[in-house]
Write a protein that holds these residues in place. Structure first.
Motif, short mmCIF file in Angstrom:
data_model
loop_
_atom_site.label_atom_id
_atom_site.label_comp_id
_atom_site.label_asym_id
_atom_site.label_seq_id
_atom_site.Cartn_x
_atom_site.Cartn_y
_atom_site.Cartn_z
N TYR A 158 2.27 15.54 -9.86
CA TYR A 158 2.00 14.17 -9.40
C TYR A 158 2.87 13.14 -10.14
O TYR A 158 2.57 11.95 -10.08
CB TYR A 158 0.53 13.82 -9.60
CG TYR A 158 -0.40 14.69 -8.81
CD1 TYR A 158 -0.46 14.60 -7.43
CD2 TYR A 158 -1.21 15.62 -9.44
CE1 TYR A 158 -1.31 15.40 -6.69
CE2 TYR A 158 -2.06 16.43 -8.72
CZ TYR A 158 -2.10 16.32 -7.35
OH TYR A 158 -2.94 17.13 -6.62
N SER A 161 4.27 10.71 -7.65
CA SER A 161 3.30 10.13 -6.71
C SER A 161 2.97 8.69 -7.09
O SER A 161 3.12 8.26 -8.23
CB SER A 161 2.01 10.96 -6.69
OG SER A 161 2.28 12.29 -6.29
N GLU A 162 2.49 7.94 -6.09
CA GLU A 162 2.06 6.56 -6.33
C GLU A 162 0.75 6.56 -7.13
O GLU A 162 -0.17 7.33 -6.83
CB GLU A 162 1.85 5.84 -5.00
CG GLU A 162 1.48 4.38 -5.15
CD GLU A 162 1.21 3.71 -3.81
OE1 GLU A 162 1.55 2.54 -3.65
OE2 GLU A 162 0.65 4.40 -2.91
N GLY A 218 -1.60 10.50 -6.17
CA GLY A 218 -1.62 11.31 -4.96
C GLY A 218 -3.01 11.30 -4.36
O GLY A 218 -3.62 10.26 -4.13
N GLN A 219 -3.55 12.51 -4.13
CA GLN A 219 -4.89 12.66 -3.59
C GLN A 219 -5.94 12.87 -4.68
O GLN A 219 -7.12 13.03 -4.37
CB GLN A 219 -4.92 13.84 -2.61
CG GLN A 219 -3.99 13.68 -1.43
CD GLN A 219 -4.30 12.46 -0.58
OE1 GLN A 219 -5.47 12.15 -0.34
NE2 GLN A 219 -3.26 11.76 -0.14
#
Length: 354
Positions: A158, A161-162, A218-219
C-alpha cells in the motif's frame, strides 16, 4: 552414596536449564515489508555465553539465522537478520528487516550452554507477518489548544496507495493525501513518508474534535479514538503586588461628602432628630412605669380608693344640682309631654325647658 554421586554427575549438565532461563514475548505482529526487533532476556550467568536466533518449532530442527560470535557469524547481502548482545543489560536483540508473509511462524532465542545442542537454554515466540494497517496507539488524548500526532502504519503493497483520514460515520469529512503524499490546512496536517507510515497532526485541538476516526490505505483501514480534555483554568495567587498600580486612597472630608451627596446631609440630620425624639418619649414612659413599679402596693391601692370616692361625690353632687334645677317647675307632669330639655351650657349644666 556412590549411586547418588553418579546421578548428580549425570544431571549436572542439565542444572543450568532448570535454574537459569531465557525469556521473550510470546507473540509479535508486524506489517509486511516492515522491520521487527525481538528482545531476548537472560540470567547473569549467561553474560559470556554465545547466543543465537533460529527459525523453527523445536531446537533440534530449527534453522540458525544469526550468532553472536565471529566463529558462527552468518552474513547476508541484504542484512536480513541482525543480532546484538548487551551483557550489561542482560539482553540480546534480534532485528529482522523487510518481513514477508511467508516468514510468519515460530522462532527461538537460544543460549549455547555445553555444545551445539547440548542443554541449551531457549525461549520460543510466534511472529505474524500481515498485510494491511496498524496504528501505533489506537487511543490518543490531548489537552484543548494543544497538538497531537497519530501514526498510522501500512504494509508494503500500500505504499503507493492514497491515504485518508476520516471521522467515523461521516464520509464527507475524509481528508486525502495528494500526489505529493501530503495534506495541510489550518487545523490538520497529513504526511506520508511512502515507506510504511503516514502521520496525522491536529494543530490545535478543540473539544468537538473528540470522536472515533480511522486512517486508511487502499481498501484497508483501522480505527483510532481521539479524546480532548478541557484546558484547566488557573487563578493567579493573591499578592500585595497586585495593588501596586492602584491610585492612592483619598481621605473622606465634609467637602467631598457634600459635593458627592447634596441631599445626604439633610436626610441624616432629620433622621437623627427623629431618633432622639423617639428615645426621649421611650425614656419618659419607662420612667413613669418605673415609678409605678417602685410604689408600694398598699399606697397604690389607697390612692385608687381615694380617686374612686372623689368621683362618686362629684357624681352625687351633679345629681343634686339637677334635682334643684327641676324643683322650680311645680306644674303637672302632663304639661311636659311636648317639652324639650336643652343643655345650653355643657360646663355649668344649665337647663332650659320649652
Amino acid at each position: 552414596m556412590l549411586r547418588l554421586s553418579t546421578i548428580t554427575l549425570l544431571l549436572l549438565p542439565w542444572i543450568p536449564v532448570f535454574l537459569c532461563k531465557v525469556t521473550t514475548e510470546e507473540e509479535f505482529t508486524v506489517l509486511e515489508g516492515g522491520s521487527l526487533s525481538i528482545p531476548c532476556h537472560y540470567e547473569p550467568q549467561y553474560a559470556s555465553y554465545v547466543k543465537y536466533w533460529c527459525q523453527g518449532r523445536t531446537k533440534e530442527f530449527c534453522t540458525i539465522l544469526a550468532w553472536t560470535d565471529d566463529r558462527h557469524l552468518i552474513t547476508t547481502a541484504d542484512q536480513k537478520v541482525n543480532i546484538f548482545d548487551d551483557p550489561v543489560q542482560l539482553v540480546f536483540t534480534v532485528t529482522m528487516n523487510d518481513m514477508k508473509e511467508g516468514e510468519s511462524g515460530w522462532y527461538m532465542c537460544g543460549v549455547q550452554i555445553g555444545g551445539m545442542w547440548n542443554a541449551d537454554d531457549t525461549s520460543f515466540t510466534n511472529i505474524k507477518v500481515i498485510h494491511g494497517m496498524l496504528v501505533v496507539n489506537n487511543k490518543m488524548s490531548g489537552e484543548e489548544g494543544s497538538s497531537v500526532t497519530i501514526e498510522c502504519l501500512y504494509s508494503e503493497r500500500y505504499r503507493k496507495s492514497e491515504k485518508k483520514w476520516c471521522r467515523s460515520g461521516d464520509w464527507r469529512s475524509c481528508l486525502s493525501t495528494g500526489s505529493d503524499g501530503s495534506y495541510n490546512d489550518s487545523s490538520v496536517a497529513i504526511r506520508d513518508d511512502r515507506t510504511g507510515a503516514f502521520t496525522v497532526t491536529f494543530k490545535k485541538l478543540q473539544i468537538q474534535d473528540t470522536a472515533w476516526y480511522w486512517c486508511s490505505a487502499g481498501q484497508q483501514k483501522i480505527s483510532v479514538l481521539l479524546q480532548v480534555t478541557p484546558q484547566p483554568t488557573t487563578i493567579a495567587p493573591f499578592t500585595s503586588q497586585s495593588f501596586h498600580n492602584l491610585p492612592p486612597t483619598k481621605p473622606i472630608t465634609w467637602e467631598s461628602w457634600s459635593s458627592h451627596s447634596p441631599m445626604l446631609a439633610p436626610v441624616v440630620v432629620g433622621s437623627s432628630i427623629i431618633v432622639l425624639m423617639i428615645v426621649a418619649i421611650l425614656a419618659i414612659k419607662f420612667s413613669k412605669l418605673n415609678s409605678m413599679l417602685r410604689m408600694p402596693f398598699d399606697e397604690w391601692t389607697r390612692g385608687a380608693r381615694q380617686v374612686e370616692i372623689v368621683e362618686r361625690e362629684r357624681v352625687a353632687r351633679e345629681v343634686e344640682e339637677m334635682k334643684a334645677k327641676f324643683s322650680g317647675y311645680s306644674k303637672d307632669a302632663s304639661e311636659f309631654q311636648n317639652a324639650a330639655v336643652l343643655f345650653l351650657n355643657k360646663d355649668s349644666q344649665d337647663v332650659q325647658i320649652y
